[in-house]
Design an enzyme around this catalytic site. Structure first.
Site, PDB file in Angstrom:
ATOM      1  N   ASP A   1      38.812  38.871  37.661  1.00  0.00           N
ATOM      2  CA  ASP A   1      37.969  38.217  36.659  1.00  0.00           C
ATOM      3  C   ASP A   1      36.643  38.939  36.436  1.00  0.00           C
ATOM      4  O   ASP A   1      36.029  38.805  35.397  1.00  0.00           O
ATOM      5  CB  ASP A   1      37.700  36.747  37.050  1.00  0.00           C
ATOM      6  CG  ASP A   1      37.070  36.617  38.429  1.00  0.00           C
ATOM      7  OD1 ASP A   1      36.803  37.660  39.068  1.00  0.00           O
ATOM      8  OD2 ASP A   1      36.851  35.475  38.876  1.00  0.00           O
TER       9      ASP A   1
ATOM     10  N   ASP B   1      43.605  36.510  43.063  1.00  0.00           N
ATOM     11  CA  ASP B   1      42.318  35.890  43.374  1.00  0.00           C
ATOM     12  C   ASP B   1      42.550  34.462  43.843  1.00  0.00           C
ATOM     13  O   ASP B   1      43.636  33.908  43.656  1.00  0.00           O
ATOM     14  CB  ASP B   1      41.429  35.852  42.124  1.00  0.00           C
ATOM     15  CG  ASP B   1      40.731  37.184  41.892  1.00  0.00           C
ATOM     16  OD1 ASP B   1      40.809  38.042  42.778  1.00  0.00           O
ATOM     17  OD2 ASP B   1      40.127  37.352  40.829  1.00  0.00           O
TER      18      ASP B   1
ATOM     19  N   ASP C   1      36.363  44.340  38.908  1.00  0.00           N
ATOM     20  CA  ASP C   1      37.808  44.267  39.123  1.00  0.00           C
ATOM     21  C   ASP C   1      38.571  45.198  38.183  1.00  0.00           C
ATOM     22  O   ASP C   1      39.771  45.422  38.372  1.00  0.00           O
ATOM     23  CB  ASP C   1      38.320  42.835  38.909  1.00  0.00           C
ATOM     24  CG  ASP C   1      37.930  41.907  40.043  1.00  0.00           C
ATOM     25  OD1 ASP C   1      37.879  42.388  41.193  1.00  0.00           O
ATOM     26  OD2 ASP C   1      37.674  40.723  39.788  1.00  0.00           O
TER      27      ASP C   1
END
Length: 1045
Positions: A724, A384, A728
């Site tokens: 997060d 990310d 996901d």
């Protein structure tokens, strides 16, 4: 008196609620209290203020219990010692030692005959105690890890919103929850909207369960009371998939549904893949050792038969014959004890226990032990951006509103750069349409960001305008809230506009998406202007893309008013709320008016560029998968080193999620060789072309991330993924190693992940990779050492039995060698700290052998040297060194055998120094000489104990004290072993490429009981039976949880 009786009766009635399992009865009981408000009052709480005094918190904790995690009672040291005595071979050895003691006392008298048997008893007890102590320390470490995993922070209402530890929740607390949270307590939903819960972990039902606040459920008569699909009750262990709200806590700790289930759960760690693979190696070594033990016993029996029936030295049916048979039997059993490497798979546990503790100190909280090993082979990292590559400290640096660019520094609460009307509607939109709860430190006047960092940045902007977000929360004006989701890329809140009794929709989200849904924008003086295509293009190119090129995240703020003449919204607030919930989400926030576009800065972490550079050097591809637009993503990727500056971009190097999904065709379901359904990429040819080039995926959804991970694994890569959000979770589960964000990550993401990054930092992923490679190296060092000792001990035991009619190492000496091989060696070699140099080589591949050709070269070299020296001592030493001893004191060759024993042990000590190097970077055995104090402590203790055994063991160990020159000779043999090993490393590795002595197939958990190692040695509870227990318990737990809910 009557009032006191009433209070006692109320308390008894509430306690009786625990036993009620029928949904309708629970609802009726809550109604008896006066609904959710009455129930809160009974618990000395308040729906709006929660528990507003510390004294009341303490009282409720004492009355209803605390929320401490349920822990399996750890085994005591005595239990672990008794477990070690479950070793089949040790039991046989103790029985033989007992018989030997009786024979010794009959032959030599009570005064001296007991010494040999008693020494074996003492040696076995010493081994068991040290092994049990080692296991006890490991158990304590894993227990601390489990406690750390149960820790967490939640937000509750206690006068105002405060953050507390999950352990500090008490009955009566008003708990705030949102998307991605896992419920740690049982409770009643008292406020919220669009809440959907996944209860599959507790009930096995995969359907999303809709939840309503208690008061709404009662008001909406169309919802039947006997349907738990509209229940207001929230169950511990379940996950919030959508929506947000507040719940009144009703049960905590072991009184919750999850708490009662955990009392039955077994928390043992299942065997890791490396342990299962090593079990195959141990199986082969064990078979070889058992074969040598049998052949040694047969050889000794052959000598006995020859002496009795050919040479007629003594009769067969004598105590001497029986004593010889017992001694030979003990030698054979001891060879099995030494040869069967029961400690080999457990050495992984020692390395993991050590590594997990150290990784926790370096911001990696390991949930799945196998992930530590797997991370050593990771060659792809899908990361990310927010919080991982960046600092996750958001701040609005500039805004575009009323057709003007305004820097944050220019804004004050009384400025006239923007009209009062625009400021008011912008600030109200921010305050109503958010869930973050930042606080301002009174001393420093600095903000502490709590919750979503983007929302915190916007709330700070509203505060700059003079608007306090707390005045807009938990407000009756809020009719509906649609939380942000990665699919919609926006968040909306419907609010009652009291000025004209209409509904106003506030929306914020990805700027391109919001812009596309706007047909007006706020211009100078707060006037609304039509937003045509030309103006949209102008805003897109000259505002959004300009902000993005400056590495700014862009958030658009917009609103919509329903027309006043719409009769559907007239009437009470309840009617308006009911009607607004019936409108589809996509119809609610369209035809918007654009208020502003905010440019939000999130600086790159200072250590990220260097970390990515190290990843590239170590053969690991770093890919950034972000929800930001393609220009922002590209700018940040260049800043942190994922993309090279000033180089022509390849076709697929930067790609949007939508285009990626369309090109590869998505996923298809196929069946593997075992008939199981698995997901595969439809167009693998195109995927392979994209994966070779792709480094940045922008505007990526969680589905795109899952698609990418699936394809990379299908190509044979070992993939690590960060995530997060709740969505996901599939990608985190699919990845070989899933990293969840400890600060910004949802509970669902953390639950799906293998490792939690406590600080959300990319550098911590690099740390996990270093430790992963180090664990593999430590195990290889341990194997190098143990295989060398095994081969040498087996060869010399058999050779001595055949030629000399006795094993050169007696039972006591072999038990000491076993302690050195298993416990001491694992402590010394499996706890080596990592070096940054592990990143200067490529990661391990899935197909790599544990025992590599380089290791075979080291093992063979050390074994050849040691066998040569020990054979010299055994057969030729008396020709060169005086080994005489008065025959009336000891057997004639006791000095020679003492030198053999001393040289054997000291060569293992010095060989352990050589085994610290795996030839990856240096052949110098003394590199990193002082980086592991524990190694030198263990070796020092070994040498000291060995010298004491030689000098003072005497009749107990069957050795003689040695002279200084004899000690120096033995030390010389050990030191020269290092020199020989160094010379042996110059032999080309290619010569050893085809050597594969041991199979390295993973032995499945349910088959580990059937291995020779498990049958002959102790079945450790740390690695066996786990899956079988889980299967047996799983059905009863599922049944219990379904009935309870």
């Amino acid at each position: 008196m009557k009032h006191q009786y009433s209070k006692q009766q109320d308390s008894q009635d509430y306690e009786q609620m625990r036993g009620i399992e029928d949904f309708k009865d629970l609802v009726l009981r809550v109604q008896k209290w006066g609904g959710d408000q009455g129930l809160a009052k009974q618990l000395k709480s308040n729906q709006q203020k929660g528990i507003d005094s510390e004294a009341q918190v303490i009282e409720n904790r004492e009355k209803y219990g605390n929320n401490d995690p349920i822990e399996k009672e750890s085994e005591s040291l005595c239990d672990l010692i008794l477990e070690c005595f479950g070793d089949t071979m040790l039991q046989i050895l103790l029985l033989a030692a007992f018989v030997s003691t009786i024979i010794g006392m009959v032959n030599e008298g009570v005064a001296t005959g007991w010494t040999e048997g008693a020494t074996i008893f003492f040696a076995v007890f010493l081994i068991v105690s040290i092994t049990a102590g080692n296991n006890y320390l490991k158990e304590r470490q894993f227990q601390q890890l489990r406690r750390r995993l149960d820790e967490g922070i939640v937000q509750v209402v206690r006068g105002g919103i405060v953050e507390i530890s999950i352990k500090d929740i008490v009955v009566g607390d008003v708990l705030q929850f949102g998307i991605g949270d896992m419920f740690a307590v049982d409770g009643l939903m008292i406020q919220g909207s669009s809440v959907k819960v996944d209860e599959s972990a507790m009930t096995g039902e995969s359907d999303e369960i809709k939840k309503l606040p208690f008061s709404e459920m009662i008001q909406q008569s169309k919802l039947p009371l006997d349907s738990h699909h509209c229940s207001p009750f929230l169950i511990s262990g379940t996950k919030c998939l959508d929506g947000n709200g507040y719940m009144l806590v009703l049960q905590v700790g072991q009184n919750t549904v999850q708490g009662q289930l955990k009392l039955l759960l077994n928390q043992d760690n299942p065997p890791t893949p490396l342990q299962q693979k090593l079990e195959g190696v141990a199986e082969d070594i064990g078979k070889l050792g058992t074969l040598v033990a049998i052949l040694t016993f047969i050889a000794l029996m052959g000598h006995l038969i020859y002496d009795v029936f050919v040479l007629h030295k003594h009769d067969f049916l004598t105590l001497k014959t029986f004593s010889f048979i017992i001694d030979a039997f003990m030698i054979g059993v001891t060879i099995i004890v030494v040869a069967v490497p029961e400690g080999l798979p457990l050495a992984v546990t020692i390395a993991l226990a050590y590594s997990v503790g150290k990784m926790k100190d370096e911001q990696n909280l390991v949930k799945n032990l196998a992930s530590c090993e797997t991370m050593g082979g990771a060659n792809n990292i899908c990361s990310d951006k927010t919080g991982t590559l960046t600092q996750n400290v958001m701040s609005v640096t500039t805004i575009w509103s009323e057709n003007s660019f305004i820097l944050k520094d220019q804004l004050t609460s009384n400025n006239n750069l923007l009209s009062k009307q625009t400021v008011e509607i912008m600030a109200e939109s921010i305050c109503y349409n958010s869930n973050a709860n930042p606080t301002k430190d009174k001393n420093s006047n600095r903000w502490i960001q709590i919750g979503n960092k983007t929302e915190c940045a916007l709330i700070e902007l509203a505060d700059l305008f003079g608007f306090k977000y707390a005045n807009y929360r938990q407000n009756d004006k809020i009719l509906r809230q649609i939380p942000f989701s990665s699919k919609r890329k926006k968040m909306s809140t419907a609010v009652l506009n009291q000025k004209n009794q209409t509904v106003r929709i506030f929306t914020k989200g990805a700027s391109e998406i919001i812009l596309a849904q706007c047909f007006k924008y706020v211009s100078k003086g707060g006037n609304e202007m039509l937003l045509d295509k030309a103006k949209k293009d102008d805003i897109l190119h000259n505002v959004i893309e300009q902000y993005a090129s400056q590495c700014l995240r862009t958030i658009a703020i917009a609103y919509r008013d329903f027309e006043p003449q719409s009769s559907s919204f007239k009437g009470s607030t309840v009617n308006m709320k009911a009607h607004i919930h019936q409108i589809p989400e996509d119809d609610l926030d369209k035809d918007l008016t654009l208020i502003a576009i905010c440019g939000i800065k999130d600086p790159i972490r200072a250590d990220v560029p260097n970390a990515i550079k190290l990843c590239n050097q170590s053969g690991v591809v770093v890919r950034m998968v972000t929800g930001d637009n393609i220009i922002t993503a590209q700018s940040i990727a260049k800043e942190c080193g994922i993309l090279e500056q000033g180089r022509a971009q390849q076709e697929f190097e930067v790609i949007e999620g939508k285009k990626f999904r369309e090109l590869v065709g998505g996923l298809m379901t196929v069946k593997d060789d075992e008939g199981k359904e698995i997901k595969k990429i439809k167009n693998m040819q195109i995927f392979s072309k994209i994966s070779r080039e792709m480094r940045v995926m922008a505007r990526a959804s969680p589905e795109d991330k899952y698609l990418l991970v699936t394809g990379l694994i299908e190509e044979g890569n070992v993939v690590a993924v960060t995530g997060d959000g709740t969505n996901d979770a599939p990608a985190l589960k699919k990845a070989d190693v899933g990293f969840a964000m400890g600060i910004t990550g949802s509970d669902v993401a953390k639950d799906a992940a293998d490792i939690i990054l406590i600080d959300d930092n990319f550098n911590s992923i690099l740390t996990a990779m270093i430790w992963g490679r180090n664990i593999y190296d430590c195990i290889r060092k341990f194997i190098q050492f143990q295989l060398t000792v095994n081969l040498v001990a087996l060869f010399m035991s058999f050779t001595g039995a055949v030629i000399l009619k006795q094993s050169p190492l007696n039972a006591i000496e072999m038990l000491w060698v076993n302690l050195i091989m298993d416990t001491f060696a694992s402590l010394a070699l499996a706890t080596e700290p990592p070096s940054i140099t592990v990143l200067s080589r490529l990661p391990y591949r899935r197909t790599d052998q544990i025992v590599s050709p380089t290791m075979y070269r080291t093992i063979v070299g050390a074994s050849v040297y040691q066998i040569t020296i020990l054979s010299f001592i055994l057969f030729l030493l008396p020709n060169y060194v005086d080994c005489s001893m008065p025959p009336e004191l000891y057997p004639s060759n006791v000095v020679q055998m003492s030198i053999f024993f001393q040289a054997f042990v000291l060569m293992q000590v010095f060989n352990s120094i050589s085994c610290r190097q795996l030839d990856y970077h240096t052949k110098n055995p003394f590199s990193n000489f002082c980086n592991n104090p524990l190694f030198w402590i263990v070796q020092t203790i070994t040498v000291i104990v060995q010298i004491l055994l030689i000098q003072y063991g005497g009749r107990y160990v069957k050795v003689s004290h040695l002279t200084s020159s004899q000690h120096l000779l033995c030390f010389g043999f050990g030191v020269f072993g290092i020199v020989f090993s160094l010379l042996f490393k110059f032999i080309p590795e290619s010569i050893c490429q085809k050597i594969h002595l041991f199979r390295e197939d993973e032995i499945k958990t349910d088959k580990m009981d059937d291995t020779l190692t498990s049958r002959l040695r102790r079945k450790s509870t740390m690695r066996l039976h786990t899956s079988q227990r889980s299967k047996v318990e799983g059905g009863s737990l599922q049944k219990m949880s379904s009935q309870k809910i």
